[in-house]
Design a protein around this motif. Sequence first.
Motif, PDB file in Angstrom:
ATOM      1  N   ALA A   1       0.847  -1.194   0.000  1.00  0.00           N
ATOM      2  CA  ALA A   1       0.000   0.000   0.000  1.00  0.00           C
ATOM      3  C   ALA A   1       0.881   1.241   0.000  1.00  0.00           C
ATOM      4  O   ALA A   1       1.992   1.250   0.537  1.00  0.00           O
ATOM      5  CB  ALA A   1      -0.910   0.006   1.220  1.00  0.00           C
ATOM      6  N   PHE A   2       0.359   2.267  -0.631  1.00  0.00           N
ATOM      7  CA  PHE A   2       1.076   3.545  -0.710  1.00  0.00           C
ATOM      8  C   PHE A   2       0.105   4.682  -0.453  1.00  0.00           C
ATOM      9  O   PHE A   2      -1.097   4.556  -0.703  1.00  0.00           O
ATOM     10  CB  PHE A   2       1.691   3.729  -2.107  1.00  0.00           C
ATOM     11  CG  PHE A   2       2.597   2.617  -2.516  1.00  0.00           C
ATOM     12  CD1 PHE A   2       3.917   2.580  -2.083  1.00  0.00           C
ATOM     13  CD2 PHE A   2       2.125   1.587  -3.312  1.00  0.00           C
ATOM     14  CE1 PHE A   2       4.750   1.534  -2.449  1.00  0.00           C
ATOM     15  CE2 PHE A   2       2.946   0.535  -3.684  1.00  0.00           C
ATOM     16  CZ  PHE A   2       4.263   0.507  -3.250  1.00  0.00           C
ATOM     17  N   GLY A   3       0.646   5.788   0.011  1.00  0.00           N
ATOM     18  CA  GLY A   3      -0.165   6.990   0.137  1.00  0.00           C
ATOM     19  C   GLY A   3      -0.568   7.458  -1.246  1.00  0.00           C
ATOM     20  O   GLY A   3       0.169   7.268  -2.213  1.00  0.00           O
ATOM     21  N   ILE A   4      -1.732   8.079  -1.345  1.00  0.00           N
ATOM     22  CA  ILE A   4      -2.216   8.447  -2.685  1.00  0.00           C
ATOM     23  C   ILE A   4      -1.715   9.810  -3.152  1.00  0.00           C
ATOM     24  O   ILE A   4      -1.972  10.202  -4.276  1.00  0.00           O
ATOM     25  CB  ILE A   4      -3.762   8.441  -2.759  1.00  0.00           C
ATOM     26  CG1 ILE A   4      -4.372   9.452  -1.805  1.00  0.00           C
ATOM     27  CG2 ILE A   4      -4.292   7.060  -2.521  1.00  0.00           C
ATOM     28  CD1 ILE A   4      -5.862   9.655  -2.037  1.00  0.00           C
ATOM     29  N   ASN A   5      -1.045  10.527  -2.305  1.00  0.00           N
ATOM     30  CA  ASN A   5      -0.621  11.860  -2.730  1.00  0.00           C
ATOM     31  C   ASN A   5       0.641  11.794  -3.581  1.00  0.00           C
ATOM     32  O   ASN A   5       1.691  11.352  -3.131  1.00  0.00           O
ATOM     33  CB  ASN A   5      -0.390  12.762  -1.521  1.00  0.00           C
ATOM     34  CG  ASN A   5      -1.691  13.107  -0.834  1.00  0.00           C
ATOM     35  OD1 ASN A   5      -2.757  13.094  -1.458  1.00  0.00           O
ATOM     36  ND2 ASN A   5      -1.624  13.394   0.446  1.00  0.00           N
ATOM     37  N   CYS A   6       0.492  12.254  -4.787  1.00  0.00           N
ATOM     38  CA  CYS A   6       1.600  12.275  -5.737  1.00  0.00           C
ATOM     39  C   CYS A   6       2.751  13.090  -5.148  1.00  0.00           C
ATOM     40  O   CYS A   6       2.547  14.135  -4.540  1.00  0.00           O
ATOM     41  CB  CYS A   6       1.116  12.900  -7.041  1.00  0.00           C
ATOM     42  SG  CYS A   6       2.382  13.052  -8.303  1.00  0.00           S
ATOM     43  N   THR A   7       3.958  12.595  -5.383  1.00  0.00           N
ATOM     44  CA  THR A   7       5.118  13.296  -4.839  1.00  0.00           C
ATOM     45  C   THR A   7       5.548  14.460  -5.714  1.00  0.00           C
ATOM     46  O   THR A   7       6.495  15.161  -5.385  1.00  0.00           O
ATOM     47  CB  THR A   7       6.293  12.324  -4.683  1.00  0.00           C
ATOM     48  OG1 THR A   7       6.563  11.715  -5.949  1.00  0.00           O
ATOM     49  CG2 THR A   7       5.968  11.257  -3.655  1.00  0.00           C
TER      50      THR A   7
ATOM     51  N   GLY B   1       1.395  16.789  -5.233  1.00  0.00           N
ATOM     52  CA  GLY B   1       0.438  16.413  -4.211  1.00  0.00           C
ATOM     53  C   GLY B   1      -0.956  16.018  -4.657  1.00  0.00           C
ATOM     54  O   GLY B   1      -1.821  15.759  -3.836  1.00  0.00           O
ATOM     55  N   CYS B   2      -1.205  15.974  -5.940  1.00  0.00           N
ATOM     56  CA  CYS B   2      -2.524  15.517  -6.382  1.00  0.00           C
ATOM     57  C   CYS B   2      -2.716  14.074  -5.931  1.00  0.00           C
ATOM     58  O   CYS B   2      -1.763  13.309  -5.888  1.00  0.00           O
ATOM     59  CB  CYS B   2      -2.613  15.533  -7.902  1.00  0.00           C
ATOM     60  SG  CYS B   2      -2.686  17.159  -8.614  1.00  0.00           S
ATOM     61  N   PRO B   3      -3.938  13.715  -5.641  1.00  0.00           N
ATOM     62  CA  PRO B   3      -4.176  12.304  -5.346  1.00  0.00           C
ATOM     63  C   PRO B   3      -4.147  11.485  -6.631  1.00  0.00           C
ATOM     64  O   PRO B   3      -4.764  11.882  -7.620  1.00  0.00           O
ATOM     65  CB  PRO B   3      -5.564  12.296  -4.699  1.00  0.00           C
ATOM     66  CG  PRO B   3      -6.211  13.560  -5.134  1.00  0.00           C
ATOM     67  CD  PRO B   3      -5.127  14.553  -5.439  1.00  0.00           C
TER      68      PRO B   3
ATOM     69  N   CYS C   1      -1.014   9.411 -11.665  1.00  0.00           N
ATOM     70  CA  CYS C   1      -1.486  10.711 -11.178  1.00  0.00           C
ATOM     71  C   CYS C   1      -2.142  11.466 -12.336  1.00  0.00           C
ATOM     72  O   CYS C   1      -1.552  11.597 -13.407  1.00  0.00           O
ATOM     73  CB  CYS C   1      -0.320  11.526 -10.627  1.00  0.00           C
ATOM     74  SG  CYS C   1      -0.846  13.180 -10.098  1.00  0.00           S
ATOM     75  N   PRO C   2      -3.344  11.979 -12.118  1.00  0.00           N
ATOM     76  CA  PRO C   2      -4.062  12.644 -13.205  1.00  0.00           C
ATOM     77  C   PRO C   2      -3.542  14.042 -13.519  1.00  0.00           C
ATOM     78  O   PRO C   2      -3.831  14.584 -14.580  1.00  0.00           O
ATOM     79  CB  PRO C   2      -5.499  12.722 -12.675  1.00  0.00           C
ATOM     80  CG  PRO C   2      -5.330  12.818 -11.188  1.00  0.00           C
ATOM     81  CD  PRO C   2      -4.128  11.970 -10.873  1.00  0.00           C
ATOM     82  N   CYS C   3      -2.802  14.626 -12.602  1.00  0.00           N
ATOM     83  CA  CYS C   3      -2.465  16.039 -12.786  1.00  0.00           C
ATOM     84  C   CYS C   3      -1.438  16.273 -13.888  1.00  0.00           C
ATOM     85  O   CYS C   3      -1.660  17.092 -14.775  1.00  0.00           O
ATOM     86  CB  CYS C   3      -1.977  16.633 -11.472  1.00  0.00           C
ATOM     87  SG  CYS C   3      -3.336  16.886 -10.310  1.00  0.00           S
TER      88      CYS C   3
END
Length: 150
Positions: free
Chosen positions: A90-96, A99-101, A112-114
């Motif tokens: 499992a990983f955190g969803i915040n893009c490094t 920070g977009c999820p 990441c969609p951003c």
Amino acid sequence: MGEDLKSRRTVFAGVGAGGLTLALAACGGSDTTTASPESGAPAESGADASSAPEAAGGLTTTAEIPVGGGKIFTEQKVVVVQPAEGRFKAFGINCTHQGCPVDKVENGAIVCPCHGSMFKIEDGSVSQGPATEPLAEQQITVEGDQISLA
Ligand code: FES
């Protein structure tokens, strides 16, 4: 006939400066503003959903997580993946990147969609930028078919 023009007087009509009506009476002030300091608290109804002491962890089941793929849990801000059968991470969803999820898992990558960064489901490392840092790994426990946040 000599006309004597010397006595011409030029009379300047001095404009009297007395006519300035200063309209300074504007601040007529019995302000009837009802300045009652209403406490701006909008109906506190104690809806604090984030601190519900529910069954610690119970996130999902192993059957929910496809092999070679994963599933995103936005509420818990975690993405659970199964890079190989029976192996869960499992990983955190915040893009490094900014920070977009991240919003999907496809072709073995967390996307990441951003700006299109992709992270490998094996270890969260970057497979495509602009992100340069891996997703933060989250601890989970798997008991039977239950996957829980550790
Ligand atoms: Fe994820 Fe930019 S915030 S790629």
